[in-house]
Design an enzyme around this catalytic site. Structure first.
Site, short mmCIF file in Angstrom:
data_model
loop_
_atom_site.label_atom_id
_atom_site.label_comp_id
_atom_site.label_asym_id
_atom_site.label_seq_id
_atom_site.Cartn_x
_atom_site.Cartn_y
_atom_site.Cartn_z
CD GLU A 1 -0.63 6.74 6.61
OE1 GLU A 1 0.50 6.83 7.12
OE2 GLU A 1 -1.06 5.68 6.09
CB THR B 1 -4.68 5.11 -5.21
OG1 THR B 1 -5.52 5.72 -4.22
CG2 THR B 1 -4.21 6.14 -6.20
CB CYS C 1 -9.61 4.72 0.52
SG CYS C 1 -7.99 5.21 1.15
CG ASP D 1 -1.80 1.25 1.32
OD1 ASP D 1 -2.32 1.66 0.28
OD2 ASP D 1 -1.95 1.83 2.42
CB SER D 2 0.22 4.78 -0.68
OG SER D 2 -0.94 4.86 0.13
CG HIS E 1 -5.34 5.09 4.57
ND1 HIS E 1 -4.73 4.57 3.45
CD2 HIS E 1 -4.34 5.58 5.34
CE1 HIS E 1 -3.43 4.78 3.53
NE2 HIS E 1 -3.15 5.38 4.67
CB CYS F 1 -3.12 0.73 -2.47
SG CYS F 1 -3.15 2.47 -2.93
N1 DGL Z 1 -4.80 3.41 0.94
C1 DGL Z 1 -4.79 3.97 -0.37
C2 DGL Z 1 -6.02 3.60 -1.15
O1 DGL Z 1 -6.65 2.61 -0.83
C3 DGL Z 1 -4.68 5.45 -0.54
C4 DGL Z 1 -3.85 6.28 0.24
C5 DGL Z 1 -3.13 7.31 -0.55
O2 DGL Z 1 -3.70 8.30 -1.03
O3 DGL Z 1 -1.94 7.10 -0.68
O4 DGL Z 1 -6.35 4.25 -2.10
#
Ligand code: DGL
Length: 271
Positions: A152, A76, A184, A11-12, A186, A74
């Site tokens: 975060e 994205t 997402c 993930d990011s 997160h 992730c």
């Molecule tokens: N956790 C990432 C997602 O599911 C996104 C977080 C980011 O913007 O880096 O898209």
């Protein structure tokens, strides 16, 4: 390929640990290697070329450790890079979007709302895939760019978090969906607060559980399930260490007392 190789997950940042938490539950004997690209977070406001490049680098890191499957934890990166990764690497990938859509459509909703990062929402992938599956479902997708930095930073409760959530969900409240998909990885961290804002009429679904179940089915169908009898090992690597890393990682994994130590320039948690 050895069935006892670990599953790689990236993930990011730390959001993908919400997927790891479910994997630990659904596949307790599998070893897991997680990579969180904290140094370059967020991905959600970056161009698709950049997200693809980062995703290739994350994949190279995981394949250098030896993995049998990569979960792109992730949304994205799944939206912008999954097809590209599949065309480049000779290793199976599972993204977070298809399993989430399957789960949402099974609820037989009339109206689905999706929230995610700017990049995920701009890609149009959710409405496109939902419409292909069930053309009668009305879909509204809304970007919530403040959620990832807020989470975060550890701001997940209290008045400030509630105000930001209410503000970002204005368009969703007006749309009045039956189902809200957290697009997402997160967002499960603030699921309770989102539910509070939307009220009981909206079913809130997160992809993390669906992805873990789909990984389990994939390994079983391909004969790749681990033969380990012991509990699986988890290693977490990150490209940078925020000052509150241990607390944040603990929050995402739902485990207090995370300890980190350095290895090869990366931070490692072994559990
Ligand atoms: N956790 C990432 C997602 O599911 C996104 C977080 C980011 O913007 O880096 O898209």
């Amino acid at each position: 390929m050895s069935v006892d190789l670990p599953i790689g997950v990236f993930d990011s940042g730390l959001g993908g640990l919400t997927v790891v938490k479910e994997l630990l539950d659904v596949l307790p004997n599998e070893d897991l290697i997680y990579f969180g690209d904290i140094a370059r977070l967020p991905y959600g406001n970056k161009s698709s070329d950049t997200v693809r490049r980062f995703s290739v680098e994350n994949t190279l890191f995981l394949t250098s450790k030896g993995v049998k499957l990569i979960i792109v934890a992730c949304n994205t990166a799944t939206s912008l890079a999954l097809n590209y990764l599949e065309s480049l690497f000779n290793i199976p990938f599972i993204g977070v979007i298809e399993p989430a859509i399957d789960m949402a459509v099974r609820e037989r909703p009339k109206r689905i709302a999706v929230i995610g990062t700017e990049a995920t929402i701009r890609s149009g992938i959710y409405p496109e895939k939902i419409c292909r599956r069930s053309p009668d479902i009305k879909v509204k997708s809304v970007a919530c760019p403040l959620f990832v930095p807020m989470i975060e930073a550890g701001i997940t409760n209290g008045r400030l978090a509630a105000e930001i959530i209410r503000e970002q969900l204005k368009g969703i409240i007006r749309f009045d969906p039956d189902v809200l998909l957290l697009g997402c990885t997160h967002y499960p961290i603030i699921e309770r607060q989102i539910k509070r804002v939307l009220g009981r009429g909206v079913k809130v679904l997160s992809s993390s559980r669906a992805v873990a179940l789909s990984a389990k089915a994939f390994l079983r169908d391909k004969g790749l399930s681990s033969t380990n009898k012991r509990k699986g090992r988890l290693r977490i690597y990150v490209s940078d260490v925020p000052y509150n890393f241990e607390r944040l990682a603990g929050m995402f994994l739902g485990r207090p007392n995370i300890k980190v130590k350095k290895e090869d320039g990366y931070v490692l948690y072994q559990g």
